[in-house]
Design a protein around this motif. Structure first.
Motif, PDB file in Angstrom:
ATOM      1  N   MET A   1      75.460 -34.432 -35.002  1.00  0.00           N
ATOM      2  CA  MET A   1      74.695 -35.433 -35.740  1.00  0.00           C
ATOM      3  C   MET A   1      75.173 -35.731 -36.925  1.00  0.00           C
ATOM      4  N   LEU A   2      75.456 -36.990 -37.618  1.00  0.00           N
ATOM      5  CA  LEU A   2      75.771 -37.315 -38.843  1.00  0.00           C
ATOM      6  C   LEU A   2      74.495 -37.895 -39.480  1.00  0.00           C
ATOM      7  N   LEU A   3      74.091 -37.356 -40.619  1.00  0.00           N
ATOM      8  CA  LEU A   3      73.124 -37.814 -41.420  1.00  0.00           C
ATOM      9  C   LEU A   3      73.653 -38.393 -42.744  1.00  0.00           C
ATOM     10  N   LEU A   4      73.835 -39.470 -42.910  1.00  0.00           N
ATOM     11  CA  LEU A   4      74.413 -40.215 -44.138  1.00  0.00           C
ATOM     12  C   LEU A   4      73.410 -40.155 -45.450  1.00  0.00           C
ATOM     13  N   ASP A   5      73.309 -39.394 -46.155  1.00  0.00           N
ATOM     14  CA  ASP A   5      72.412 -39.424 -47.270  1.00  0.00           C
ATOM     15  C   ASP A   5      70.966 -39.636 -46.903  1.00  0.00           C
ATOM     16  N   GLN A   6      70.439 -39.077 -45.711  1.00  0.00           N
ATOM     17  CA  GLN A   6      69.062 -39.408 -45.499  1.00  0.00           C
ATOM     18  C   GLN A   6      68.591 -37.990 -45.026  1.00  0.00           C
ATOM     19  N   GLU A   7      67.305 -37.915 -45.345  1.00  0.00           N
ATOM     20  CA  GLU A   7      66.661 -36.773 -44.850  1.00  0.00           C
ATOM     21  C   GLU A   7      65.894 -37.051 -43.554  1.00  0.00           C
ATOM     22  N   LEU A   8      66.161 -36.210 -42.692  1.00  0.00           N
ATOM     23  CA  LEU A   8      65.739 -36.551 -41.346  1.00  0.00           C
ATOM     24  C   LEU A   8      64.320 -35.681 -41.295  1.00  0.00           C
ATOM     25  N   HIS A   9      63.292 -36.674 -40.953  1.00  0.00           N
ATOM     26  CA  HIS A   9      61.915 -36.178 -40.903  1.00  0.00           C
ATOM     27  C   HIS A   9      61.517 -35.860 -39.475  1.00  0.00           C
ATOM     28  N   ARG A  10      60.811 -34.749 -39.178  1.00  0.00           N
ATOM     29  CA  ARG A  10      60.548 -34.469 -37.798  1.00  0.00           C
ATOM     30  C   ARG A  10      59.573 -35.639 -37.010  1.00  0.00           C
ATOM     31  N   SER A  11      58.823 -36.237 -37.688  1.00  0.00           N
ATOM     32  CA  SER A  11      58.281 -37.546 -36.921  1.00  0.00           C
ATOM     33  C   SER A  11      59.118 -38.805 -36.762  1.00  0.00           C
ATOM     34  N   SER A  12      60.328 -38.661 -37.190  1.00  0.00           N
ATOM     35  CA  SER A  12      61.238 -39.863 -37.238  1.00  0.00           C
ATOM     36  C   SER A  12      62.193 -39.977 -36.004  1.00  0.00           C
ATOM     37  N   TYR A  13      62.001 -38.873 -35.142  1.00  0.00           N
ATOM     38  CA  TYR A  13      62.936 -39.145 -33.873  1.00  0.00           C
ATOM     39  C   TYR A  13      61.986 -38.337 -32.673  1.00  0.00           C
ATOM     40  N   SER A  14      62.280 -38.815 -31.688  1.00  0.00           N
ATOM     41  CA  SER A  14      61.840 -38.219 -30.282  1.00  0.00           C
ATOM     42  C   SER A  14      62.776 -37.841 -29.238  1.00  0.00           C
ATOM     43  N   PRO A  15      63.188 -36.532 -29.279  1.00  0.00           N
ATOM     44  CA  PRO A  15      64.311 -36.050 -28.373  1.00  0.00           C
ATOM     45  C   PRO A  15      63.750 -36.062 -27.021  1.00  0.00           C
ATOM     46  N   VAL A  16      64.671 -36.193 -25.891  1.00  0.00           N
ATOM     47  CA  VAL A  16      64.452 -36.128 -24.540  1.00  0.00           C
ATOM     48  C   VAL A  16      65.081 -34.734 -24.174  1.00  0.00           C
ATOM     49  N   GLY A  17      64.039 -34.014 -23.294  1.00  0.00           N
ATOM     50  CA  GLY A  17      64.513 -32.617 -23.013  1.00  0.00           C
ATOM     51  C   GLY A  17      64.286 -32.457 -21.591  1.00  0.00           C
ATOM     52  N   ASP A  18      65.296 -31.737 -20.943  1.00  0.00           N
ATOM     53  CA  ASP A  18      65.199 -31.417 -19.349  1.00  0.00           C
ATOM     54  C   ASP A  18      65.012 -29.907 -19.261  1.00  0.00           C
ATOM     55  N   SER A  19      64.876 -29.006 -20.159  1.00  0.00           N
ATOM     56  CA  SER A  19      64.612 -27.917 -19.967  1.00  0.00           C
ATOM     57  C   SER A  19      63.250 -27.566 -20.820  1.00  0.00           C
ATOM     58  N   LEU A  20      62.626 -26.292 -20.485  1.00  0.00           N
ATOM     59  CA  LEU A  20      61.397 -25.922 -21.055  1.00  0.00           C
ATOM     60  C   LEU A  20      61.718 -25.557 -22.507  1.00  0.00           C
ATOM     61  N   SER A  21      62.787 -24.778 -22.769  1.00  0.00           N
ATOM     62  CA  SER A  21      63.189 -24.560 -24.214  1.00  0.00           C
ATOM     63  C   SER A  21      63.349 -25.875 -24.988  1.00  0.00           C
ATOM     64  N   ASP A  22      63.771 -26.938 -24.267  1.00  0.00           N
ATOM     65  CA  ASP A  22      64.125 -28.209 -25.195  1.00  0.00           C
ATOM     66  C   ASP A  22      62.652 -28.618 -25.783  1.00  0.00           C
ATOM     67  N   ILE A  23      61.725 -28.723 -24.674  1.00  0.00           N
ATOM     68  CA  ILE A  23      60.241 -29.322 -25.302  1.00  0.00           C
ATOM     69  C   ILE A  23      59.567 -28.054 -26.134  1.00  0.00           C
ATOM     70  N   GLU A  24      59.538 -26.827 -25.754  1.00  0.00           N
ATOM     71  CA  GLU A  24      59.325 -26.019 -26.659  1.00  0.00           C
ATOM     72  C   GLU A  24      59.661 -26.117 -28.146  1.00  0.00           C
ATOM     73  N   GLY A  25      60.846 -26.338 -28.377  1.00  0.00           N
ATOM     74  CA  GLY A  25      61.678 -26.276 -29.515  1.00  0.00           C
ATOM     75  C   GLY A  25      61.166 -27.779 -30.180  1.00  0.00           C
ATOM     76  N   ALA A  26      61.097 -28.716 -29.598  1.00  0.00           N
ATOM     77  CA  ALA A  26      60.879 -29.859 -30.102  1.00  0.00           C
ATOM     78  C   ALA A  26      59.393 -29.935 -30.669  1.00  0.00           C
ATOM     79  N   LYS A  27      58.470 -29.329 -29.820  1.00  0.00           N
ATOM     80  CA  LYS A  27      57.391 -29.353 -30.540  1.00  0.00           C
ATOM     81  C   LYS A  27      57.156 -28.298 -31.547  1.00  0.00           C
ATOM     82  N   ALA A  28      57.912 -27.020 -31.569  1.00  0.00           N
ATOM     83  CA  ALA A  28      57.731 -26.154 -32.526  1.00  0.00           C
ATOM     84  C   ALA A  28      58.343 -26.792 -33.856  1.00  0.00           C
TER      85      ALA A  28
END
Length: 71
Positions: A1-28
Motif C-alpha cells: 500500500m502506497l500512501l503519498l504524503d498522507q497520514e492514514l487515519h484508522r477511521s478512514s478505511y474499512s477493511p474486508v476480512g475473511d478470517s477471525l484474525s482479520d476481524i480482530e486485528g482491524a477492531k484492535a
C-alpha cells in the motif's frame, strides 16, 4: 500500500476480512471492518468479534462498504 504524503487515519478505511484474525486485528486498530463469511460457521464468530457488517458473497461488499461508511 502506497500512501503519498498522507497520514492514514484508522477511521478512514474499512477493511474486508475473511478470517477471525482479520476481524480482530482491524477492531484492535480501531477500524470499522466488514466480515466476509464465505463459510457458514464464520458468521457467528465474526459477529462475536465485533464485525461492523457481514457479507456472504463478494457482490455484497459494495453495499456493506456504503453502510459502514454511512453513505
Amino acid at each position: 500500500m502506497l500512501l503519498l504524503d498522507q497520514e492514514l487515519h484508522r477511521s478512514s478505511y474499512s477493511p474486508v476480512g475473511d478470517s477471525l484474525s482479520d476481524i480482530e486485528g482491524a477492531k484492535a486498530a480501531g477500524a470499522r471492518v466488514i466480515g466476509y463469511a464465505n463459510k457458514p460457521a464464520k458468521k457467528a464468530a465474526f459477529q462475536a468479534a465485533g464485525a461492523d457488517a457481514l457479507v456472504t458473497s463478494m457482490r455484497q461488499i459494495a453495499v456493506a462498504l456504503m453502510q459502514v461508511e454511512g453513505l
